[in-house]
Design a protein around this motif. Structure first.
Motif, PDB file in Angstrom:
ATOM      1  N   VAL A 131       0.816  -1.220   0.000  1.00 53.88           N
ATOM      2  CA  VAL A 131       0.000   0.000   0.000  1.00 53.88           C
ATOM      3  C   VAL A 131       0.852   1.273   0.000  1.00 53.88           C
ATOM      4  O   VAL A 131       0.644   2.162  -0.837  1.00 53.88           O
ATOM      5  CB  VAL A 131      -1.003  -0.020   1.174  1.00 53.88           C
ATOM      6  N   PRO A 132       1.833   1.416   0.900  1.00 52.15           N
ATOM      7  CA  PRO A 132       2.649   2.643   0.861  1.00 52.15           C
ATOM      8  C   PRO A 132       3.430   2.810  -0.440  1.00 52.15           C
ATOM      9  O   PRO A 132       3.568   3.933  -0.938  1.00 52.15           O
ATOM     10  CB  PRO A 132       3.599   2.473   2.053  1.00 52.15           C
ATOM     11  N   ASP A 135       1.035   3.901  -3.108  1.00 49.55           N
ATOM     12  CA  ASP A 135       0.735   5.315  -2.845  1.00 49.55           C
ATOM     13  C   ASP A 135       1.786   6.208  -3.495  1.00 49.55           C
ATOM     14  O   ASP A 135       1.465   7.171  -4.211  1.00 49.55           O
ATOM     15  CB  ASP A 135       0.685   5.539  -1.332  1.00 49.55           C
ATOM     16  N   ARG A 136       3.053   5.886  -3.298  1.00 44.35           N
ATOM     17  CA  ARG A 136       4.129   6.677  -3.888  1.00 44.35           C
ATOM     18  C   ARG A 136       4.123   6.582  -5.414  1.00 44.35           C
ATOM     19  O   ARG A 136       4.283   7.591  -6.113  1.00 44.35           O
ATOM     20  CB  ARG A 136       5.480   6.207  -3.357  1.00 44.35           C
ATOM     21  N   SER A 139       1.689   8.808  -6.961  1.00 42.45           N
ATOM     22  CA  SER A 139       1.797  10.219  -6.588  1.00 42.45           C
ATOM     23  C   SER A 139       3.065  10.896  -7.076  1.00 42.45           C
ATOM     24  O   SER A 139       3.120  12.129  -7.134  1.00 42.45           O
ATOM     25  CB  SER A 139       1.739  10.354  -5.054  1.00 42.45           C
ATOM     26  N   ARG A 166      -3.541  11.581  -6.175  1.00 42.62           N
ATOM     27  CA  ARG A 166      -3.664  10.276  -6.812  1.00 42.62           C
ATOM     28  C   ARG A 166      -5.109   9.842  -6.686  1.00 42.62           C
ATOM     29  O   ARG A 166      -5.914  10.456  -5.976  1.00 42.62           O
ATOM     30  CB  ARG A 166      -2.745   9.244  -6.149  1.00 42.62           C
ATOM     31  N   PHE A 169      -7.947   5.493  -2.494  1.00 46.68           N
ATOM     32  CA  PHE A 169      -7.869   4.110  -2.026  1.00 46.68           C
ATOM     33  C   PHE A 169      -9.048   3.831  -1.092  1.00 46.68           C
ATOM     34  O   PHE A 169      -9.320   4.614  -0.172  1.00 46.68           O
ATOM     35  CB  PHE A 169      -6.588   3.862  -1.221  1.00 46.68           C
ATOM     36  N   ARG A 184      -3.955   5.722   7.476  1.00 41.09           N
ATOM     37  CA  ARG A 184      -2.875   6.548   6.929  1.00 41.09           C
ATOM     38  C   ARG A 184      -3.017   6.794   5.430  1.00 41.09           C
ATOM     39  O   ARG A 184      -2.712   7.883   4.953  1.00 41.09           O
ATOM     40  CB  ARG A 184      -1.516   5.882   7.214  1.00 41.09           C
ATOM     41  N   HIS A 185      -3.487   5.796   4.688  1.00 38.89           N
ATOM     42  CA  HIS A 185      -3.458   5.902   3.226  1.00 38.89           C
ATOM     43  C   HIS A 185      -4.836   5.927   2.573  1.00 38.89           C
ATOM     44  O   HIS A 185      -4.931   6.218   1.379  1.00 38.89           O
ATOM     45  CB  HIS A 185      -2.660   4.731   2.630  1.00 38.89           C
ATOM     46  N   GLN A 187      -8.794   6.793   1.571  1.00 37.05           N
ATOM     47  CA  GLN A 187      -9.846   7.803   1.484  1.00 37.05           C
ATOM     48  C   GLN A 187     -11.189   7.164   1.843  1.00 37.05           C
ATOM     49  O   GLN A 187     -12.173   7.857   2.027  1.00 37.05           O
ATOM     50  CB  GLN A 187      -9.905   8.401   0.062  1.00 37.05           C
TER      51      GLN A 187
END
Length: 299
Positions: A131-132, A135-136, A139, A166, A169, A184-185, A187
């Motif tokens: 997931v992280p 995310d990167r 983005s 982005r 999620f 944290r990640h 929406q």
């Protein structure tokens, strides 16, 4: 509350597949999702198409309907290649994509590539990196990463998503590590209820379990200084002890949705009917719920 649907990728595009997505838009659903699997349970020996190509085709024939996966998992996906596909899908759709994402399970996806199925801890470990990094990748223009399970070497993702920073999620999670990722990640957050209650639980126990999940999500958000109200809370129906009750009648749907709205659920997702399957339902009732359900709930 929003009302969305799941369209399983079980029909050829030329034999009703296209029409389902057009109908979902005309009925006014907020989002139409599809499962992101290589095959799934009772459809193992039946037609099953890929999620991203299906959503791309749906994006090309619709204009207002949001589109998404429910859910994508690391079982057979790599963040680098997935990011490229999602950026393309977001572009084709004009920024109408939501990525539903979860840790996955021990279904057919877990072994199709020849690997041994991961333990719950291994799934959580992969998800915690997946997931992280994704995310990167969605983005940033260029990403390099060297992790335990995934790597990226100057992975280029220009021009990035239409949606900024982005695409959103929707993180499916019930355990502490997954809820922290959602906080944290995400929406949005996704639940199917408590799977331990599916066979022998009661609707009341299910409501209590979902309330507890939302409470834990709130605690995970508080831990990082985030307001839990910033996250949409999505319930994918069909996996609680109520099973098919939400599609039995308009009144049954309104009762079901109202009970979950009180808990804090902001989006209800119902499956488009598929005859002779676990998702069989009356098409007329489905359409009535789509066009009248939220108005009845608000009334």
């Amino acid at each position: 509350m929003r009302l969305s649907t799941v369209i399983l990728p079980v029909r050829r595009w030329s034999e009703g597949g296209r029409d389902q997505w057009l109908r979902a838009e005309s009925l006014g659903f907020h989002t139409a999702y599809t499962y992101d699997h290589l095959s799934w349970r009772s459809f193992r020996e039946k037609t099953w198409f890929g999620a991203v190509p299906t959503l791309t085709a749906a994006a090309a024939v619709t204009s207002r309907l949001r589109l998404g996966t429910l859910v994508t998992s690391p079982n057979f996906r790599h963040p680098v290649t997935l990011a490229k596909e999602l950026i393309t899908l977001d572009d084709v759709s004009g920024g109408r994509v939501t990525l539903g994402i979860g840790a996955g399970g021990n279904g057919f996806d877990a072994t199709t590539l020849g690997q041994e199925p991961w333990t719950p801890r291994e799934r959580a470990d992969h998800f915690g990196e997946f997931v992280p990094l994704l995310d990167r990748l969605l983005s940033e223009d260029s990403v390099s990463y060297d992790g335990t399970h995934y790597s990226a070497v100057e992975a280029r993702n220009i021009p990035g998503c239409v949606q900024r920073p982005r695409l959103p999620f929707a993180v499916a999670a019930t355990g502490p590590r997954g809820l922290k990722l959602a906080a944290r990640h995400g929406q949005a957050w996704v639940t199917t209820g408590d799977p331990k209650l599916f066979e022998a639980g009661t609707p009341e126990q299910s409501l209590e379990a979902i309330a507890g999940q939302i409470g834990k999500l709130g605690a995970a958000c508080e831990e990082i200084g985030r307001d839990v109200e910033e996250l949409d809370k999505i319930l994918l129906t069909g996996f609680t002890p109520d099973r098919g009750r939400p599609l039995e009648s308009l009144d049954a749907f309104v009762d079901f949705a109202g009970r979950h709205f009180v808990l804090g659920i902001t989006e209800i997702v119902v499956h488009a009917p598929i005859a002779d399957s676990d998702f069989a339902a009356d098409e007329k009732v489905f359409e009535q719920i789509a066009t009248e359900g939220l108005a009845q709930l608000a009334g």
